[in-house]
Design a protein around this motif. Structure first.
Motif, PDB file in Angstrom:
ATOM      1  N   ILE B 171     101.823  47.321  26.118  1.00  0.00           N
ATOM      2  CA  ILE B 171     101.883  47.986  24.820  1.00  0.00           C
ATOM      3  C   ILE B 171     100.462  48.338  24.421  1.00  0.00           C
ATOM      4  CG2 ILE B 171     102.588  47.754  22.410  1.00  0.00           C
ATOM      5  CD1 ILE B 171     104.426  45.430  23.567  1.00  0.00           C
ATOM      6  N   LEU B 172     100.211  49.613  24.251  1.00  0.00           N
ATOM      7  CA  LEU B 172      98.861  50.054  23.912  1.00  0.00           C
ATOM      8  C   LEU B 172      98.854  50.434  22.441  1.00  0.00           C
ATOM      9  CD1 LEU B 172      98.301  52.446  26.967  1.00  0.00           C
ATOM     10  CD2 LEU B 172      97.957  49.983  26.859  1.00  0.00           C
ATOM     11  N   ASP B 173      98.220  49.599  21.634  1.00  0.00           N
ATOM     12  CA  ASP B 173      98.225  49.832  20.190  1.00  0.00           C
ATOM     13  C   ASP B 173      97.016  50.667  19.790  1.00  0.00           C
ATOM     14  OD1 ASP B 173      98.722  49.768  17.512  1.00  0.00           O
ATOM     15  OD2 ASP B 173      98.385  47.608  17.257  1.00  0.00           O
ATOM     16  N   GLU B 174      97.255  51.928  19.441  1.00  0.00           N
ATOM     17  CA  GLU B 174      96.194  52.848  18.972  1.00  0.00           C
ATOM     18  C   GLU B 174      94.974  52.781  19.898  1.00  0.00           C
ATOM     19  OE1 GLU B 174      96.554  54.731  16.137  1.00  0.00           O
ATOM     20  OE2 GLU B 174      98.111  53.701  14.978  1.00  0.00           O
ATOM     21  N   MET B 175      95.223  52.967  21.175  1.00  0.00           N
ATOM     22  CA  MET B 175      94.131  52.822  22.129  1.00  0.00           C
ATOM     23  C   MET B 175      93.037  53.855  21.888  1.00  0.00           C
ATOM     24  SD  MET B 175      94.287  52.488  26.238  1.00  0.00           S
ATOM     25  CE  MET B 175      93.815  54.175  26.507  1.00  0.00           C
ATOM     26  N   ASP B 176      93.411  54.965  21.249  1.00  0.00           N
ATOM     27  CA  ASP B 176      92.438  56.044  21.068  1.00  0.00           C
ATOM     28  C   ASP B 176      91.556  55.854  19.837  1.00  0.00           C
ATOM     29  OD1 ASP B 176      94.848  56.234  19.755  1.00  0.00           O
ATOM     30  OD2 ASP B 176      94.796  58.419  19.594  1.00  0.00           O
ATOM     31  N   SER B 177      91.883  54.850  18.998  1.00  0.00           N
ATOM     32  CA  SER B 177      91.103  54.754  17.764  1.00  0.00           C
ATOM     33  C   SER B 177      89.667  54.362  18.067  1.00  0.00           C
ATOM     34  CB  SER B 177      91.743  53.760  16.783  1.00  0.00           C
ATOM     35  OG  SER B 177      91.598  52.450  17.247  1.00  0.00           O
ATOM     36  N   GLY B 178      88.757  55.108  17.492  1.00  0.00           N
ATOM     37  CA  GLY B 178      87.338  54.809  17.654  1.00  0.00           C
ATOM     38  C   GLY B 178      86.739  55.258  18.973  1.00  0.00           C
ATOM     39  N   LEU B 179      87.483  56.019  19.775  1.00  0.00           N
ATOM     40  CA  LEU B 179      86.942  56.451  21.079  1.00  0.00           C
ATOM     41  C   LEU B 179      86.595  57.931  21.067  1.00  0.00           C
ATOM     42  CD1 LEU B 179      89.073  54.718  23.834  1.00  0.00           C
ATOM     43  CD2 LEU B 179      87.116  53.880  22.543  1.00  0.00           C
ATOM     44  N   ASP B 180      85.468  58.263  21.678  1.00  0.00           N
ATOM     45  CA  ASP B 180      85.196  59.683  21.872  1.00  0.00           C
ATOM     46  C   ASP B 180      85.951  60.149  23.110  1.00  0.00           C
ATOM     47  OD1 ASP B 180      83.717  59.137  24.210  1.00  0.00           O
ATOM     48  OD2 ASP B 180      81.894  58.818  23.032  1.00  0.00           O
ATOM     49  N   ILE B 181      85.889  61.426  23.382  1.00  0.00           N
ATOM     50  CA  ILE B 181      86.775  62.007  24.390  1.00  0.00           C
ATOM     51  C   ILE B 181      86.481  61.465  25.790  1.00  0.00           C
ATOM     52  CG2 ILE B 181      85.571  64.135  25.077  1.00  0.00           C
ATOM     53  CD1 ILE B 181      89.122  64.028  23.708  1.00  0.00           C
ATOM     54  N   ASP B 182      85.192  61.201  26.077  1.00  0.00           N
ATOM     55  CA  ASP B 182      84.847  60.682  27.410  1.00  0.00           C
ATOM     56  C   ASP B 182      85.344  59.255  27.596  1.00  0.00           C
ATOM     57  OD1 ASP B 182      83.619  63.033  28.149  1.00  0.00           O
ATOM     58  OD2 ASP B 182      81.688  62.427  27.275  1.00  0.00           O
ATOM     59  N   ALA B 183      85.138  58.457  26.548  1.00  0.00           N
ATOM     60  CA  ALA B 183      85.583  57.061  26.613  1.00  0.00           C
ATOM     61  C   ALA B 183      87.106  57.020  26.738  1.00  0.00           C
ATOM     62  CB  ALA B 183      85.129  56.304  25.373  1.00  0.00           C
ATOM     63  N   LEU B 184      87.751  57.917  26.021  1.00  0.00           N
ATOM     64  CA  LEU B 184      89.210  57.976  26.056  1.00  0.00           C
ATOM     65  C   LEU B 184      89.702  58.309  27.462  1.00  0.00           C
ATOM     66  CD1 LEU B 184      91.851  57.930  24.506  1.00  0.00           C
ATOM     67  CD2 LEU B 184      91.492  60.330  23.927  1.00  0.00           C
ATOM     68  N   ARG B 185      89.008  59.225  28.102  1.00  0.00           N
ATOM     69  CA  ARG B 185      89.432  59.651  29.444  1.00  0.00           C
ATOM     70  C   ARG B 185      89.325  58.490  30.452  1.00  0.00           C
ATOM     71  NH1 ARG B 185      86.396  64.448  30.435  1.00  0.00           N
ATOM     72  NH2 ARG B 185      87.986  65.613  29.309  1.00  0.00           N
TER      73      ARG B 185
END
Lengths: 439, 252
Positions: B171-185
């Protein structure tokens, strides 16, 4: 009025104990006179009460009631039990000096001298009528009833001399073993370290299963010369219903490093009081003390640091983890003498309370007579963080294991201060034993 | 075939307030589900209840994991059975090195499953391999857990744990919060590498952006404590166009 009455009662009972013990105490002549003086000093106050400021949080008259009768000298069975216990200490390669029920056990000890190290049993030195200074072995510069009591009754201990430039490969290791119930052992050790020496000193307090409700009264007097380094590790794992009342009196020379660590997991009532004087310039003192207490254990850690020379540094770190109804006391006093300019002294106490009924008293005191110094103190008290606990549990750690990991982290900083790998492992194992016995 | 996760008519309270009012969803092995919805719709509550966080009272319904009653299990038992929650805000644990934490956690899970502990060299090799794939330098693992880590490093550390523990439900809870696009990738690549036929993922997010990187099979829209619409991945794009407003009305 009550004070006078209590004093008289305790005094009278003790008079009998001292009279009964006298025949067994080593040393005649000046030594016996010094003992009598020390006993009289003690008898004037008796066991300290909360009315004596230094003992405010550790009222021994209430906690101990009485001084137990002197432990009999160990017989073969006691020595055999002690030998077995010493083998399980797992302290790596140390030069072990074993004291059983207050009596030096030559058969269990390694009295090897050489490489600048000389080791004697205190009892032999007190009995040495050719020594003009033998009574000095029982004297100290600190006035305190429990130190006086120790001088009056001390049956044995170690006298260790480290020559200039010596760097013994193995740590010197004084092991106190208690084997009997309801008796008191009185020990006193002296360590004299020369200049440019590098030494590691370990003290262990342990008990066999038959030892219950006993009292260990210990004093260690240490002199460290100039340009030297002393690493000191003390691990107290006495029985949970025993008392351990101990004093360290340390004088530190110039440009010397003194690093002292103590871990207390044992003892129903314990006090470890250290009086450390930084007597020479440019020296560094680091004290790291850990209490891991539970049930109704009462532990007291008291430091009195005298900055008596310029440009010395002192760092005191205290960590307490308290469960159930345990009670911990940290008293830290820093006296900066007028001459001690450029003193840098700091102390920090942190307590982790695992139950609502656990308790800690912190008493920092700074007395500063020099004008160019930095001194500070701080204290925190808290519980385990629920969000950290949940994170660990969500990663598969059962509740007790998650708590244990956080407790280890809490005391980690103090444990990491032990330079010697083997000894650090010894302290970590003792802490782990405490954590495992919680589960 | 038993579903990996079955949430049936779940009702949850926090203190006096009901947050979930009868939520139902089924997740099968190999599937990736996205749960989307506005703030306060109950997305994170669902993830916390599945992981066993204290403070939530389940007043009705049930959660079955591989057919077993998940709500009867302690959080650590759930982890050992294969439930993994990647935290929205991973905590910092000073004094516990990441390496020590990882080893303790892996071995606790293995012990709970009756498996033998990892041998240290095997474990180290595995960590090194996974850390390299996630761009996590080894000396970062010698520091306290998440202490001084950036937002991206903390999320990568969560993915690292996922890769080591090999859970069957992530379960990934808001994994994108606080990440820039590179970190997200980087984090998303790590997650995608873990997709497998016997592992399911539930991706909770407010924004569609994450779903460009972790492409879901199913999308559920939550509003006010219920799933108000379910569909395929195109539903996420639709939401990006139209916003959540229509669903908030629908739930009311």
């Amino acid at each position: 009025m009550n004070v006078a009455l209590a004093k008289t009662t305790t005094g009278a009972v003790l008079d009998g104990t001292f009279a009964a013990a006298r025949g067994r105490l080593p040393g005649v002549g000046t030594v016996a006179e010094t003992r009598q003086q020390a006993f009289d000093d003690f008898a004037r106050t008796g066991l300290p009460t909360r009315r004596i400021e230094e003992w405010k949080y550790t009222d021994l008259r209430n906690l101990l009631r009485d001084v137990a009768p002197l432990a009999p000298a160990p017989d073969q069975a006691a020595l055999a039990q002690a030998a077995k216990l010493v083998e399980t200490l797992g302290t790596g390669d140390t030069q072990k000096l074993v004291i059983v029920d207050g009596v030096f056990a030559a058969g269990l000890s390694d009295l090897t001298s050489g490489g600048g190290v000389t080791v004697h049993a205190l009892s032999a030195m007190l009995d040495d009528a050719t020594s003009a200074t033998r009574a000095d072995l029982l004297r100290s510069r600190i006035v305190d009833p429990m130190i006086a009591l120790n001088a009056a009754f001390a049956t044995d201990g170690m006298l260790i001399d480290i020559a200039d430039d010596a760097a013994p490969a193995r740590p010197l290791h004084i092991v106190h073993v208690a084997t009997r119930p309801s008796v008191a052992a009185f020990t006193r050790s002296l360590v004299r370290i020369g200049n440019r020496a590098r030494v590691t000193l370990v003290e262990s307090f342990v008990a066999t299963e038959s030892a219950k409700a006993y009292q260990a009264h210990d004093a260690v007097v240490i002199w460290i010369g100039d340009d030297s380094d002393l690493q000191h590790v003390r691990v107290m794992e006495d029985a949970g219903d025993a008392a351990n009342i101990a004093t360290a009196i340390v004088t530190v020379g110039a440009r010397t490093k003194f690093n002292t660590f103590s871990l207390t997991t044992g003892g129903g009532v314990s006090r470890y009081q250290s009086f450390i004087t930084l007597a020479g310039v440019d020296s560094e003192l680091s004290t790291n003390s850990v209490h891991l207490l539970r049930d109704k254990q009462h532990g007291d850690c008291t430091f009195v640091i005298e900055h008596a020379a310029p440009n010395c540094l002192s760092r005191e770190l205290f960590r307490a983890v308290l469960d159930d109804r345990a009670h911990s006391v940290f008293q830290g006093r820093i006296n900066v003498h007028q001459i001690a300019q450029k003193t840098d002294g700091k102390m920090m106490s942190r307590a982790l309370l695992l139950s609502d009924e656990a308790e800690i008293d912190n008493k920092p005191e700074l007395e500063i007579f020099a004008d160019d110094v930095q001194c500070g103190h701080g204290a925190t008290i808290g519980a385990l963080d629920d969000s950290l606990l949940f994170y660990l549990r969500a990663r598969g750690l059962p509740e007790k294991a998650a708590q244990a990991l956080l407790i280890q982290a809490f005391v980690g900083e103090a444990l990491e201060s032990i330079v010697n790998d083997d000894l650090r492992d010894v302290a970590i194992s003792a802490a782990e034993r405490w954590l495992e016995s919680r589960a | 075939m038993t579903a990996l996760l079955e949430v049936k008519d779940l009702q949850v309270r926090v203190e006096d307030r009901e947050i979930l009012h009868g939520l139902t969803m089924t997740v099968n092995g190999g599937e990736v589900h996205a749960i989307m919805g506005p703030n306060g719709s109950g997305k994170s509550t669902l993830s916390h209840v599945i992981a066993g966080k204290p403070g939530y009272e389940v007043t009705g319904g049930e959660i079955l994991f591989k057919g077993e009653d998940l709500l009867e299990m302690e959080p650590d038992e759930r982890a050992a059975k294969g439930v993994f929650l990647a935290f929205q805000y991973p905590v910092e644990i000073p004094g516990v090195t990441t390496m020590n934490f990882l080893r303790t956690a892996v071995n606790a899970q293995r012990k709970a499953r009756g498996e033998s502990e990892y041998l240290v060299p095997d474990f180290l090799r595995k960590v090194r391999e996974v850390a390299a794939s996630l761009n996590i330098p080894m000396d970062m693992l010698k520091r306290g857990v998440n202490v001084g880590f950036s937002g991206g490093e903390k999320k990568r550390n969560e993915v690292l744990q996922m890769a080591l523990f090999q859970p069957s439900l992530c379960i990934l809870d808001e994994m994108d919060s606080g990440l820039d696009i590179d970190a997200l990738r980087v984090a998303a690549d790590g997650v995608n590498a873990l997709r497998s036929p016997d592992r399911a993922m539930v991706v909770i997010t407010h924004y569609q952006r994450l779903l460009n990187y972790i492409v879901p099979d199913h999308v559920h829209v939550m509003s006010k404590g219920r799933v108000v619409k379910s569909g395929g991945k195109e539903l996420a794009l639709e939401l990006e166009e139209s916003g959540y407003a229509q669903y908030e009305d629908a739930a009311a």
